[in-house]
Design a protein around this motif. Structure first.
Motif, PDB file in Angstrom:
ATOM      1  N   HIS A  16       3.584  -5.266 -15.936  1.00 59.00           N
ATOM      2  CA  HIS A  16       3.246  -3.983 -15.334  1.00 59.00           C
ATOM      3  C   HIS A  16       4.504  -3.353 -14.777  1.00 59.00           C
ATOM      4  CE1 HIS A  16       3.144  -6.973 -12.118  1.00 59.00           C
ATOM      5  NE2 HIS A  16       3.634  -6.001 -11.377  1.00 59.00           N
ATOM      6  N   ALA A  17       4.366  -2.089 -14.434  1.00 55.75           N
ATOM      7  CA  ALA A  17       5.436  -1.375 -13.765  1.00 55.75           C
ATOM      8  C   ALA A  17       4.955  -0.971 -12.385  1.00 55.75           C
ATOM      9  CB  ALA A  17       5.825  -0.128 -14.566  1.00 55.75           C
ATOM     10  N   GLY A 552       1.510 -10.388  -2.255  1.00 54.47           N
ATOM     11  CA  GLY A 552       2.327  -9.909  -3.356  1.00 54.47           C
ATOM     12  C   GLY A 552       2.176 -10.771  -4.583  1.00 54.47           C
ATOM     13  N   ASP A 553       3.057 -10.555  -5.548  1.00 54.88           N
ATOM     14  CA  ASP A 553       3.132 -11.391  -6.741  1.00 54.88           C
ATOM     15  C   ASP A 553       3.624 -12.771  -6.308  1.00 54.88           C
ATOM     16  OD1 ASP A 553       3.903 -12.723  -9.079  1.00 54.88           O
ATOM     17  OD2 ASP A 553       4.688 -10.908 -10.021  1.00 54.88           O
ATOM     18  N   PRO A 554       2.847 -13.826  -6.528  1.00 54.77           N
ATOM     19  CA  PRO A 554       3.237 -15.140  -6.009  1.00 54.77           C
ATOM     20  C   PRO A 554       4.546 -15.677  -6.573  1.00 54.77           C
ATOM     21  CG  PRO A 554       1.356 -15.327  -7.486  1.00 54.77           C
ATOM     22  CD  PRO A 554       1.546 -13.872  -7.222  1.00 54.77           C
ATOM     23  N   SER A 555       5.004 -15.114  -7.686  1.00 58.37           N
ATOM     24  CA  SER A 555       6.287 -15.567  -8.233  1.00 58.37           C
ATOM     25  C   SER A 555       7.472 -14.888  -7.567  1.00 58.37           C
ATOM     26  CB  SER A 555       6.331 -15.315  -9.747  1.00 58.37           C
ATOM     27  OG  SER A 555       6.284 -13.920 -10.024  1.00 58.37           O
ATOM     28  N   GLN A 592      -3.518  -2.070  -5.106  1.00 63.05           N
ATOM     29  CA  GLN A 592      -2.845  -2.893  -6.117  1.00 63.05           C
ATOM     30  C   GLN A 592      -2.331  -2.095  -7.312  1.00 63.05           C
ATOM     31  OE1 GLN A 592      -4.552  -7.412  -5.424  1.00 63.05           O
ATOM     32  NE2 GLN A 592      -5.257  -6.297  -7.221  1.00 63.05           N
ATOM     33  N   PRO A 593      -2.992  -0.988  -7.729  1.00 62.26           N
ATOM     34  CA  PRO A 593      -2.411  -0.239  -8.856  1.00 62.26           C
ATOM     35  C   PRO A 593      -0.989   0.220  -8.580  1.00 62.26           C
ATOM     36  CG  PRO A 593      -4.673   0.446  -8.498  1.00 62.26           C
ATOM     37  CD  PRO A 593      -4.303  -0.454  -7.343  1.00 62.26           C
ATOM     38  N   GLY A 594      -0.690   0.595  -7.322  1.00 57.35           N
ATOM     39  CA  GLY A 594       0.639   1.086  -7.008  1.00 57.35           C
ATOM     40  C   GLY A 594       1.652   0.011  -6.723  1.00 57.35           C
ATOM     41  N   THR A 595       1.212  -1.200  -6.346  1.00 57.07           N
ATOM     42  CA  THR A 595       2.160  -2.255  -5.983  1.00 57.07           C
ATOM     43  C   THR A 595       2.299  -3.327  -7.052  1.00 57.07           C
ATOM     44  OG1 THR A 595       0.414  -3.427  -4.801  1.00 57.07           O
ATOM     45  CG2 THR A 595       1.776  -1.909  -3.526  1.00 57.07           C
ATOM     46  N   LEU A 596       1.195  -3.678  -7.714  1.00 61.59           N
ATOM     47  CA  LEU A 596       1.222  -4.724  -8.732  1.00 61.59           C
ATOM     48  C   LEU A 596       0.912  -4.208 -10.135  1.00 61.59           C
ATOM     49  CD1 LEU A 596      -0.703  -7.577  -6.846  1.00 61.59           C
ATOM     50  CD2 LEU A 596       1.767  -7.393  -7.188  1.00 61.59           C
ATOM     51  N   GLY A 597       0.529  -2.928 -10.233  1.00 62.04           N
ATOM     52  CA  GLY A 597       0.122  -2.398 -11.527  1.00 62.04           C
ATOM     53  C   GLY A 597      -1.200  -2.960 -11.994  1.00 62.04           C
TER      54      GLY A 597
END
Length: 688
Positions: A16-17, A552-555, A592-597
C-alpha cells in the motif's frame, strides 16, 4: 533499549501507499479540526517536566518509592462486572475465528472470517413507525427523516429484554454527522438547499429500535411500529440537571430559565449504565456554530467566521453572535442520558459531568457503590476525565430503584488525569523505542476540578468549571494527550482502557513534545493506554498506567504490542473499544486508509498470559467507511458481533457513488426499493 519489531512477524499485509485522512471526513466529521491550530494553547506544566522531577525523586529514594507504589496499585482481585459482558446465559468462553488478512482501502465489501456471514439489522432511512414513509432517496423530507433511522451510526448497544429468552432486544444507536455530498442530488434551488439542511439536522441524534429474532444464535430484525421505537433529534426537548442547570451561562432568549435544551448533535460514542439507561457523548458540536471570538469559544474551537453547514440560515440559534443566542454554544458538549425502556421519558443533559468534546461516557461502580464515569476529550492535546457520583447506586430492578439511579449523574466530583512516567526523560526520544525498563508506564493522579460541591480551580465557580471544563483542566496542569477517544473499564478485570487515536502535531514546533504516555512525535497511528486504579477501586484518586499498544505496521520500528512477539495484525488509529465475556479487548479503528492503506477494521486483543498484546483482525468495513460501536455477544449460541458502519463511500458524490453498502444493488439504480448507493447501517456478523 529494544523495540522488538524485528522479532515479531506480521499477519499478511497488503502492499500500500500511505496517504492522508479523507478531506471529506475532516470537513464533515470534525470541521477540519486537524487543519487548524489545536485549541489547547495553555502553558500548563508539561509531562516531561513532571517526569523529570519524578525520576529525580526515585533516584534519591533508591527506587523504592516507585516500586512500592506499583505494588499498591496492582489489582487485588478481579472486579465484579456490573453488567455481564457477552450477554446471553452461557459461560464466558470468547469467540473462535480465523483472523482475516488486512483488506486494501479500495475494497467495497464487508469482510468477515471464514465460516461467518453478515446481514444488516437496520439502515439509514428505514422507517421506524408504521406511518413513516419508505426510504426514497430522491424525495426526502425533514418530516420523513424524523421518523426514519438516522445517518452515520456510531455508538451501539444491543440490550436484550429480560424474560424473553433471548428473542427480543432494544438497539440504541448514535447518529454522529451527515454526508450531504452523497445523501442528496445536486441543486441550485435555494428552497431545496434549505430543506437539505433540515433533513441533515433531523438525521443527527439517536435512534432506539426494538429487535426480534426466532431464538438465540439467530439473526435479529428490527420491528417497525414498535412502541419502543424512537428518534431523538435536534427538536427533541432535553432537561438540564446538575450544578450548572439554570445558570446564566445556559440561558438564551428562548429558554430564560436555562433548564430546557432543544436537541443533541454530533453524538459519538457512549455507554450503557448498570441501571439500564444509555449515555451519549456530544463531541464535535463546535463546527455547527458561528460565534464571537472569545477566549472561551476559541478554547472549544468554535469558529468566528461563517462556513461549514451554515445551519443558522434555518435556525438562528446556531449563530451565537446574535443577541440572545450567545450562550447556545454552551448548551452542547455534554453527556446525555436516555432511557430506552421508556419512550415517553425526557432525555437529560448532565452538567455535573463537565462540558467538552465527549467521545463517550462509561460506568464502573466504585467499591462503595458510587457510579464512576470515564470520558475522553477528543482533541489533540486534550484530557482524560473521571466523574464520581455523590450518591450510591440502589441495587435491584424495581421502577423505584431505577428512578433513584437515574439521579446518580446529577451531582458528584469531577477529575482530570495527570500522568507521570517512571523512565528517565532522555529515554523517551520520540521514535517509539522502548525505554530501558522495557515498557512505557508510570503512575498518575486524578486532579479534582469539582469536589464535595466546591470548585477546586482558583478563580472559577462550580458552574464556570462545568461549562468551561477545558479551561479549568488547563489551570490545574492536566496531561495533554493524543486525542483520547473511547475510554472503558473492563467489566472482568476492572482495568480501564483508553484509545488515543493520533496526534500529528505532537513534537512539532510550537507544540508539546513527547512524554512517556505519548511517546511518538507526529503520532499518526495512535496507541492504547491501560489504567489500573489504586487497589482496583474506581473511586480512587491515584492509578498506575502502561501502554498496551503503540499502533502501526508491526514490521515497523516504533510499534509495540504488549511485549507479544508472535504474528499480529496491523492496527492504526484506535477509536472505539469493547470487551467480550472473557475480558478480551476489541478495538474498532478510524483512519487506517490514510495510515496503512487498509480498510478500517475490528480487532481482538488478548490482555493476559503469554499472548498479551496479540492483535487479531476480525472484520474489515467497506471502502471509505469507519468501524464504530462494536458489541460482542459470545454467550449467545454460536456468538454474534455487531458493528455500526459509518460513512461508507464518503468521498463519492450523488452521481459518482464510491460504495453500495449494504445492499449492493446495481450502481446508480433503484432495485427492489433499495438505493444503489451507500447507507450507513448496523450489521450483525454471525456464523453461517
Amino acid at each position: 533499549m529494544t523495540t522488538m519489531p524485528e522479532r515479531r512477524a506480521a499477519l499478511p499485509l497488503l502492499s500500500h501507499a500511505r496517504g492522508k485522512r479523507s478531506a471529506v471526513t475532516c470537513e464533515l466529521k470534525c470541521g477540519n479540526a486537524c487543519a487548524d491550530d489545536a485549541p489547547n494553547t495553555s502553558e500548563n506544566e508539561y509531562f516531561r517536566d513532571l517526569a523529570s522531577r519524578a525520576f529525580t525523586r526515585r533516584r534519591m529514594l533508591g527506587g523504592v518509592g516507585g516500586g512500592a507504589l506499583a505494588v499498591a496499585l496492582s489489582p487485588a482481585s478481579p472486579a465484579a462486572a456490573h453488567r455481564r459482558p457477552g450477554h446471553g446465559h452461557g459461560p464466558a468462553r470468547g469467540l473462535s475465528f480465523q483472523p482475516i488478512a488486512p483488506v486494501a482501502a479500495d475494497v467495497d465489501a464487508l469482510t468477515v472470517p471464514r465460516g461467518w456471514t453478515w446481514r444488516p439489522v437496520i439502515r439509514w432511512g428505514d422507517p421506524l413507525s408504521t406511518r413513516a414513509p419508505e426510504f426514497d432517496p430522491e424525495h426526502q423530507s425533514e418530516r420523513a427523516q424524523m421518523q426514519q433511522f438516522g445517518y452515520n451510526c456510531d455508538y451501539l448497544d444491543i440490550i436484550e429484554t429480560p424474560g424473553t429468552h433471548g428473542r427480543r432486544a432494544l438497539a440504541v444507536v448514535n447518529h454522529e454527522y451527515t454526508n450531504e455530498n452523497i445523501m442528496f442530488p445536486p441543486s441550485e434551488d435555494a428552497d431545496t438547499l434549505e430543506e437539505y439542511k433540515r433533513i441533515a439536522m433531523a438525521a443527527h441524534g439517536l435512534s432506539v429500535v426494538e429487535l426480534r429474532r426466532s431464538g438465540p444464535g439467530r439473526p435479529w430484525s428490527y420491528v417497525r411500529g414498535s412502541r419502543y421505537n424512537r428518534r431523538i433529534h435536534l427538536k427533541t426537548r432535553f432537561a438540564v440537571d446538575g450544578p450548572a442547570a439554570g445558570h446564566p451561562l445556559l440561558r438564551t432568549r428562548e429558554d430564560h430559565l436555562g433548564r430546557t435544551i432543544l436537541g443533541t448533535q454530533n453524538n459519538c460514542s457512549g455507554g450503557t449504565t448498570p441501571w439500564g439507561t444509555v449515555l451519549s457523548g456530544e463531541e464535535n458540536f463546535n463546527q455547527y456554530f458561528v460565534a464571537d471570538d472569545t477566549p472561551e469559544n476559541r478554547r472549544y474551537g468554535i469558529p468566528s467566521t461563517e462556513g461549514g453547514r451554515a445551519w443558522w440560515t434555518v435556525e438562528p440559534r446556531f449563530d451565537a453572535r446574535r443577541p440572545g443566542y450567545e450562550n447556545e454554544v454552551n448548551r452542547f458538549g455534554w453527556v446525555v442520558e436516555v432511557d430506552p425502556e421508556d419512550p415517553d421519558s425526557t432525555p437529560v443533559k448532565h452538567t455535573a459531568m463537565g462540558r467538552f468534546k465527549h467521545e463517550s461516557a462509561n460506568i464502573r461502580l466504585a467499591r462503595d457503590g458510587r457510579a464512576v464515569a470515564y470520558s475522553g476529550d477528543d482533541e489533540r492535546f486534550d484530557y482524560l476525565y473521571k466523574f464520581v457520583s455523590t450518591r450510591r447506586m440502589v441495587r435491584g430492578s424495581s421502577r423505584w430503584a431505577k428512578a433513584q439511579n437515574k439521579r446518580l449523574l446529577s451531582s458528584g466530583d469531577l477529575y482530570v488525569a495527570r500522568f507521570s512516567g517512571d523512565s528517565p526523560p532522555a529515554e523517551i526520544d520520540g521514535t517509539g523505542a522502548l525505554p530501558s525498563d522495557g515498557r512505557f508506564d508510570g503512575t498518575g493522579e486524578w486532579v479534582p476540578l469539582v469536589e464535595d460541591g466546591c470548585s477546586r480551580v482558583p478563580g472559577m465557580s462550580v458552574a464556570e468549571v462545568l461549562v468551561f471544563t477545558r479551561l479549568a483542566a488547563d489551570r490545574v496542569g492536566a496531561t495533554k494527550m493524543d486525542r483520547p477517544e473511547d475510554v472503558q473499564p473492563n467489566p472482568v478485570t476492572g482495568r480501564v482502557y483508553a484509545a488515543l487515536t493520533n496526534n500529528t502535531n505532537r513534537g512539532v514546533a510550537g507544540y508539546p513534545g513527547v512524554d512517556e504516555a505519548n511517546p511518538r512525535v507526529t503520532n499518526r497511528e495512535g496507541h492504547v493506554l491501560e489504567l489500573t486504579e489504586y487497589h482496583n477501586d474506581a473511586g480512587a484518586t491515584r492509578f498506575a498506567w502502561t501502554l498496551l499498544l503503540v499502533c502501526g505496521d508491526p514490521s515497523s520500528a516504533g510499534t509495540y504490542f504488549g511485549g507479544y512477539e508472535g504474528p499480529v495484525s496491523p492496527i492504526s488509529c484506535p477509536d472505539n473499544v469493547a470487551f467480550d465475556s472473557t475480558g478480551a479487548l476489541w478495538i474498532a479503528t478510524d483512519g487506517q486508509p490514510g495510515t496503512l492503506g487498509l480498510d478500517d477494521a475490528l480487532h481482538r486483543v488478548t490482555l493476559t498470559g503469554r499472548e498479551r498484546g496479540k492483535v487479531e483482525q476480525f472484520l474489515a468495513v467497506p471502502r471509505e467507511a469507519e468501524t464504530c460501536g462494536p458489541v460482542v455477544h459470545d454467550r449467545d449460541g454460536s456468538g454474534s458481533v455487531f458493528v455500526a458502519v459509518q460513512h461508507p463511500g464518503e468521498d463519492g458524490s450523488w452521481a459518482d457513488q464510491h460504495s453500495f453498502f449494504p445492499d449492493y444493488a446495481a450502481p446508480g439504480t433503484l432495485s427492489r426499493g433499495r438505493w444503489g448507493g451507500p447507507r450507513p447501517s448496523v450489521v450483525q456478523v454471525y456464523r453461517r
